[in-house]
Scaffold this motif. Structure first.
Motif, PDB file in Angstrom:
ATOM      1  N   GLY A 186     -18.632  15.994  22.580  1.00 37.06           N
ATOM      2  CA  GLY A 186     -19.877  15.241  22.699  1.00 37.06           C
ATOM      3  C   GLY A 186     -19.837  14.305  23.884  1.00 37.06           C
ATOM      4  O   GLY A 186     -18.783  13.776  24.255  1.00 37.06           O
ATOM      5  N   ALA A 187     -21.001  14.086  24.475  1.00 35.22           N
ATOM      6  CA  ALA A 187     -21.101  13.177  25.616  1.00 35.22           C
ATOM      7  C   ALA A 187     -20.865  11.743  25.160  1.00 35.22           C
ATOM      8  O   ALA A 187     -21.290  11.348  24.078  1.00 35.22           O
ATOM      9  N   TRP A 203     -30.279  15.645  33.472  1.00 33.91           N
ATOM     10  CA  TRP A 203     -30.180  17.040  33.896  1.00 33.91           C
ATOM     11  C   TRP A 203     -30.923  17.971  32.938  1.00 33.91           C
ATOM     12  O   TRP A 203     -31.564  18.930  33.367  1.00 33.91           O
ATOM     13  N   ALA A 204     -30.834  17.675  31.649  1.00 30.37           N
ATOM     14  CA  ALA A 204     -31.553  18.502  30.682  1.00 30.37           C
ATOM     15  C   ALA A 204     -33.055  18.426  30.914  1.00 30.37           C
ATOM     16  O   ALA A 204     -33.765  19.449  30.872  1.00 30.37           O
ATOM     17  N   ARG A 205     -33.540  17.241  31.181  1.00 34.06           N
ATOM     18  CA  ARG A 205     -34.978  17.079  31.440  1.00 34.06           C
ATOM     19  C   ARG A 205     -35.374  17.809  32.719  1.00 34.06           C
ATOM     20  O   ARG A 205     -36.452  18.451  32.776  1.00 34.06           O
ATOM     21  N   TYR A 208     -33.162   7.184  23.463  1.00 36.48           N
ATOM     22  CA  TYR A 208     -33.037   7.307  24.913  1.00 36.48           C
ATOM     23  C   TYR A 208     -33.552   8.667  25.381  1.00 36.48           C
ATOM     24  O   TYR A 208     -34.285   8.760  26.378  1.00 36.48           O
ATOM     25  N   ALA A 209     -33.159   9.717  24.668  1.00 39.31           N
ATOM     26  CA  ALA A 209     -33.589  11.060  25.058  1.00 39.31           C
ATOM     27  C   ALA A 209     -35.114  11.182  25.014  1.00 39.31           C
ATOM     28  O   ALA A 209     -35.733  11.787  25.905  1.00 39.31           O
ATOM     29  N   TRP A 220     -24.219   9.900  28.535  1.00 43.34           N
ATOM     30  CA  TRP A 220     -25.445  10.437  27.941  1.00 43.34           C
ATOM     31  C   TRP A 220     -26.628  10.426  28.903  1.00 43.34           C
ATOM     32  O   TRP A 220     -27.361  11.428  28.993  1.00 43.34           O
ATOM     33  N   PRO A 221     -26.881   9.334  29.638  1.00 46.12           N
ATOM     34  CA  PRO A 221     -28.036   9.338  30.547  1.00 46.12           C
ATOM     35  C   PRO A 221     -28.006  10.475  31.566  1.00 46.12           C
ATOM     36  O   PRO A 221     -29.041  11.087  31.849  1.00 46.12           O
TER      37      PRO A 221
END
Length: 392
Positions: A135-136, A147-149, A189-190, A141-142
């Motif tokens: 897990g990150a 990158w996912a976004r 946050y996500a 996490w940010p």
């Protein structure tokens, strides 16, 4: 048995009923974790029984495990969560398997495979909330979310879920609360970054029965599916699904002072009958359990004595009249007084997971599709599930 020296019989009705009990303890969907060949029970038949019992998802560790389910014709949603840079993400995307990602480098690999395959990949982002394992991190996490976004906007992947794993759900409510809070912060946050995951999941087997605020959209059940109670000292009506049995292949009457097996770690203190069984540490009998572990022989428990060998071990049958071919139950649900996986875990100073997954591949699995176990899916003694707390 049908000619084998040993066999593991899996009660699929128990699997189905156990999943029903888990489903009855939550308003969330249930993921049945069938990694490690269904905890040694057989991934494909267990998966089918779990789906019949009410599971909506299947969970595995590796790409190979996920693809095995697809090759068997199972079409239910599957999440695979442990991957390296050489994982064939294109094959997973083509097989309609969701993948977990916890590092930007692996997210890049998933995105590249999705581009090559010409179809978007579905990912679940994993945040480390206190396990200090996969897990990150909170600090990383940010970047992972950013990158996912980016890849979502490009249309090469969709973030379907955000998840984490509990470290102390079977022992520490305060630890669960701290991890749940950290998980909530990561989800917030996500979402603030523009992600809209449809599935949030945190709860494991223990939390499924004791921590409804962790259930969110999906509960991942592992050991409970197989009938092992996940919280020490508490019972939720689960039934162990696997019975390991064998037979006596030699007997001998020996006097007091007889050394048994390698290094004579056990010496008989009185005349006794020794019964040899054809299971050893290659078959899942832990090597260092002599003097503690027991099996059911002749209607009573008898101890394993002497050093466990690769292929065999010795049982002290005392004054029982034992013959070659007599049945021996090594572990099972405990109905007839036989040891359970939990008993073996205590003798070996490990957990039932290791006992069950350690049963070797040369022990054939036989799956009983009939079963005799039926159960009301309502859970006695479990905390009530909350329909809104923790839900999206």
């Amino acid at each position: 048995m049908t000619g084998e020296l040993a066999e593991a019989v899996v009660d699929l009705a128990a699997i189905e009923a156990n999943v029903g009990r888990i489903a009855g303890a939550t308003t969330a969907a249930v993921m049945a974790v069938v990694k490690a060949d269904g905890f040694g029970h057989g991934a494909v038949p267990v998966a089918r029984a779990a789906l019949a019992g009410g599971a909506a998802w299947l969970g595995v560790t590796s790409a190979a495990e996920a693809l095995e389910l697809r090759r068997a014709g199972l079409t239910a949603p599957v999440l695979s969560w442990l991957h390296g840079p050489r994982t064939d993400f294109a094959a997973l995307a083509a097989a309609d398997v969701d993948v977990s990602v916890a590092a930007p480098e692996l997210l890049d690999a998933v995105a590249a495979a999705a581009r090559a395959a010409g179809r978007p990949a579905r990912v679940h982002l994993k945040i480390d909330t206190g396990m200090s394992r996969h897990g990150a991190t909170a600090a990383g996490w940010p970047e992972l979310v950013a990158w996912a976004r980016k890849y979502e906007r490009e249309g090469v992947l969709a973030v379907r879920g955000v998840w984490s794993h509990l470290a102390t759900a079977d022992s520490s409510p305060s630890g669960v609360s701290a991890q749940t809070a950290a998980f909530g912060e990561a989800v917030a946050y996500a979402r603030d970054a523009g992600l809209e995951p449809e599935l949030l999941h945190l709860a494991n087997s223990a939390a499924a029965f004791t921590a409804p605020h962790t259930h969110f959209d999906l509960v991942r059940a592992g050991i409970a599916v197989y009938g092992v109670e996940p919280v020490p000292g508490r019972a939720f009506g689960l039934r162990p699904a696997l019975t390991l049995r064998t037979e006596v292949i030699m007997t001998k009457r020996v006097p007091a002072g007889t050394g048994v097996s390698y290094q004579h770690t056990h010496v008989t203190d009185q005349p006794t009958t020794l019964a040899l069984i054809p299971l050893g540490f290659a078959d899942g009998i832990p090597r260092g359990v002599d003097g503690r572990a027991q099996v059911l022989l002749g209607g009573r428990r008898s101890p394993i004595i002497g050093r466990v060998a690769m292929d065999q071990c010795v049982v002290d049958a005392g004054d029982l009249e034992v013959r070659i071919g007599d049945p021996v139950t090594v572990l099972g649900p405990g109905d007839a007084g036989e040891p359970t996986a939990a008993d073996w875990a205590a003798w070996a100073a490990t957990n039932p997971h290791e006992i069950l997954t350690g049963i070797g591949t040369r022990v054939p699995r036989h799956h009983d599709g009939k079963g005799t176990f039926t159960a009301d899916v309502r859970v006695e003694g479990a905390l009530p599930s909350c329909a809104t707390e923790g839900k999206r």
